[in-house]
Write an enzyme that holds these catalytic residues in place. Structure first.
Site, PDB file in Angstrom:
ATOM      1  N   CYS B  39      -3.041 -10.940  14.290  1.00  0.00           N
ATOM      2  CA  CYS B  39      -2.314 -10.528  13.089  1.00  0.00           C
ATOM      3  C   CYS B  39      -3.274 -10.182  11.952  1.00  0.00           C
ATOM      4  CB  CYS B  39      -1.369 -11.643  12.668  1.00  0.00           C
ATOM      5  SG  CYS B  39      -0.603 -11.325  11.069  1.00  0.00           S
ATOM      6  N   ALA B 159      11.503  -5.795   9.507  1.00  0.00           N
ATOM      7  CA  ALA B 159      10.110  -6.248   9.387  1.00  0.00           C
ATOM      8  C   ALA B 159       9.364  -5.902  10.668  1.00  0.00           C
ATOM      9  CB  ALA B 159      10.047  -7.749   9.121  1.00  0.00           C
ATOM     10  N   HIS B 165       5.725 -11.505   4.213  1.00  0.00           N
ATOM     11  CA  HIS B 165       5.235 -10.570   3.202  1.00  0.00           C
ATOM     12  C   HIS B 165       6.393  -9.912   2.460  1.00  0.00           C
ATOM     13  CE1 HIS B 165       6.030  -8.013   6.711  1.00  0.00           C
ATOM     14  NE2 HIS B 165       6.125  -6.982   5.887  1.00  0.00           N
ATOM     15  N   CYS B 195      28.613  -4.826 -21.458  1.00  0.00           N
ATOM     16  CA  CYS B 195      27.858  -4.687 -20.204  1.00  0.00           C
ATOM     17  C   CYS B 195      28.752  -5.109 -19.039  1.00  0.00           C
ATOM     18  CB  CYS B 195      26.611  -5.561 -20.258  1.00  0.00           C
ATOM     19  SG  CYS B 195      25.873  -5.873 -18.644  1.00  0.00           S
TER      20      CYS B 195
END
Lengths: 330, 330
Positions: B39, B159, B165, B195
Site C-alpha cells: 500500500c 474507494a 483517506h 434561511c
C-alpha cells in the site's frame, strides 16, 4: 403504501417506499443466483405474481396460466400504486403526497435463462410493441404526468431478479431529469429556432467520430459529454416521431437497432450490466416542437463516489470516441 | 490530461479523464484486499506517492519520509490538474475546456488498518483542521470556483484503496448540485426573508422525529426527503459560520459530532460503505446570507437503477424517521 416527499431546497421528489424493503435480495451484497425452479417469472409460476395486465400467448390458453411469450404484471413491490389521491399536503416547511402512480413488470420471455437480445427478432419486436401499448394505456390515467419504460440488466444495474424483464413506472409528477431536458431543449429552440437533438445528430453524422450504428430511421452514438463509460444514445432521425403513435414498421426499426447495439455492446464489453430507458416528452404537453424522444443505454462499469454525489459532476474514464471505436471493431 | 465537456442539453459538465482508467482496481469487480506491504499510503512508502503538499509529523523528520500522522499529496490519478487554461472552447454545438483544477488526497493515518473514526479524538480533529487548511489554500487559486472535500469509505462507496483517506477536488466551474441548492435557497430567502436551512433545523428540533444527535454548535438529522436509506445531514446551529474561518474550537465541535454520528451509523448498520462531503457556498460570492453550509453522509446500501437514472427520482425503502430511531437505539 409509499409516499412522495419533496426536498424543500432543490424541489426534487423522493419516493419513500417501505414495502420495497421486502424485495428479494435487497440489502444483501452476496447471494447465490436463484434457481429457475424458485423464479416467479418462469412459466408455470403465474400464480406467484399479481394477476396479469396483458399477455401475448398461445390461442386457447387462459390468462395467468402457461402458454405465453410475454407477460405484463403489476410489480409485487411497487414504488407507486394506482390507489390514492394525487394531492400535495403541507407538513410545515415540507410537502408530500401519497405514492400514486403505476409500476408494472414486462416479463419478456417464459425462459429463465434467456436474455431479451438473444431472442428471435420477432420476439424482441413484440416486447417493444408492448412498451408502446403500456405507454398508451397508462397515459390515459388522469393524474399520470409521465411514463418511463426502462430495463435493468444484471445485479450491478439494480435488477433484483435474473429472469429477463423490463419495467414501466407512471408518475404523478414530471421527473426532474425530464424537466431539465425540456428546459434545455426549449432554451435552445427559442435561441436558434431549431431542435437541439436534430442539431446534435447532424453534427454527429457529419463528424462520424461517435456514431456506432444507423438504419433508415435511427442513429446510435456515444454522446459527446457521456457521463458514463460506453454510454449510448439512440435517436430517431425524423423529428416528428411520436412514440405512442409509431407504426409497427417504425417500431421494427427501433427494435432492430436496439438489438444490434446491445449485441455490439455485449460483444465489446463481455455482457456488462446495464440500464436503458426511454425519454419521451411529457404526455399531455405540446413540447414535441422542441423535444425529440430518445433511448439512453448506460453500461454499469464504474461506481459513483463522494465527488459525484457531492457535486453532480460525472468522471468518465473512457472518452466517447474511444468507446464508439470499440463498439465498431466488432 | 483530462477534459471538461458540457452537455449541450442540460448544461451539466462531465470530466473525461482517461488517466483514471489506470487506477488500481477500476473496472475489476472482484479483487482481493491489497496487503499493507503493497500500500503506497502506508508509512515507509512515501516515495510511491507524488511529493507531499502538507504533513503533520514528528519534529525533526523530513517531508516524504516516515514520522507523520497525516499527509496530503496530489492524487496520482487526478481528475483535474493545476496546469492548463480555464478557457471554454467551442466545438460546433459543443463546449469543452481543459481539465484544470486540483485533486488531492488526505492520508488520515500511517496505519493501514485504522479507520478515521476509530482514531484518537485529537487525531480526528486534526484531519478536520487539514480540511479547513486545504480549502483556504485552494480558494486562493484565481480560476478555482469551488472546492469539495469528501470521503469514500469502502469499495462499494467508490474507494479504490482501503487505507483510510479523504479527498479534495477544486473545480473551475460551480458544480450543478451546488448551483441548484443555491438557487433553491435564494428563492426561499427572497420569498420568506429567512434561511431555508435555519427553518428546516427549527422544524426538526421542534419535531424531534428525525434528530439523531446534537451538541452546542451542531445538529445531525435524517433529512425529511432522504434520497438514500439512512442518509444523514449535519448542520451548524449558527447561521453565520464560515467554514474557512472556523476556529479550532468550532472545528472540534464538528469533529466530535461527526465522530459520534459515524460511530452510531457503524454500530447500527455494521460498518456500511459510505460517502460524506461538505457543501460550502461558492468561495468568491456573497451567498452566505441565504446559504448555510452543511455536511452530508450517504451510506451506500442500495443500487440505483434505470428508473433513478432515467428520471432523477430516488426510491428510498427506509423512512427517515425509522432511520433516525435506529441510530438512536445504540
Amino acid at each position: 403504501m409509499s409516499e412522495l416527499r419533496q426536498d424543500p431546497l432543490t424541489g426534487g421528489w423522493v419516493i419513500i417506499s417501505p414495502r420495497r424493503n421486502k424485495r428479494p435480495f435487497d440489502f444483501v451484497s452476496e447471494t447465490k443466483e436463484e434457481e429457475a425452479t424458485e423464479c416467479s417469472f418462469c412459466e408455470g409460476h403465474e400464480n406467484e405474481t399479481p394477476p396479469e395486465i396483458l399477455s401475448l400467448r398461445k390461442k386457447g390458453t387462459r390468462p395467468n396460466t402457461p402458454g405465453w411469450w410475454i407477460r405484463v404484471v403489476p410489480n409485487k413491490y411497487p414504488a407507486l400504486q394506482l390507489r390514492g389521491k394525487a394531492n400535495v399536503r403541507k407538513r410545515g416547511i415540507y410537502k408530500e403526497m401519497e405514492g400514486v402512480g403505476a409500476h408494472e413488470v414486462i416479463i419478456e420471455t417464459p425462459e429463465h435463462k434467456e436474455d431479451l437480445f438473444s431472442l428471435e427478432d420477432e420476439h424482441i419486436r413484440k416486447v417493444i410493441e408492448v412498451y408502446r401499448d403500456r405507454i398508451v394505456k397508462l397515459t390515459k390515467i388522469p393524474y399520470i404526468k409521465y411514463v418511463l419504460v426502462f430495463k435493468n440488466q444484471g445485479r450491478e444495474a439494480g435488477a433484483s431478479l435474473r429472469h429477463s424483464h423490463s419495467q414501466v413506472i407512471a408518475t404523478p409528477i414530471i421527473p426532474r431529469n425530464i424537466q431539465e431536458e425540456l428546459e434545455g431543449a426549449k432554451r435552445y429552440y427559442e435561441l436558434n429556432k431549431r431542435c437541439i437533438f436534430c442539431d446534435i445528430m447532424a453534427q454527429e453524422l457529419a463528424l462520424r467520430k461517435r456514431v456506432i450504428l444507423e438504419n433508415e430511421m435511427w442513429v446510435a452514438f456515444t454522446p459527446y459529454a457521456s457521463r458514463f463509460p460506453y454510454e449510448i444514445c439512440l435517436l430517431p432521425k425524423e423529428h416528428t416521431f411520436i412514440f405512442q403513435e409509431m407504426t409497427d414498421e417504425e417500431l421494427a426499426h427501433l427494435s432492430q437497432i436496439l438489438r444490434d447495439v446491445i449485441r455490439a455492446m455485449n460483444k465489446a464489453l463481455s455482457n456488462p450490466p446495464y440500464n436503458y430507458f426511454l425519454h419521451l416528452p411529457p404526455l399531455k404537453k405540446g413540447s414535441s416542437r422542441y423535444y425529440h424522444f430518445h433511448l439512453e443505454i448506460i453500461p454499469r462499469l464504474t461506481k459513483l463516489a463522494g465527488f459525484e454525489w457531492g457535486t453532480g459532476f460525472y468522471i468518465n474514464p473512457v472518452p466517447p470516441e474511444e468507446a464508439a471505436a470499440k463498439f465498431c471493431q466488432g
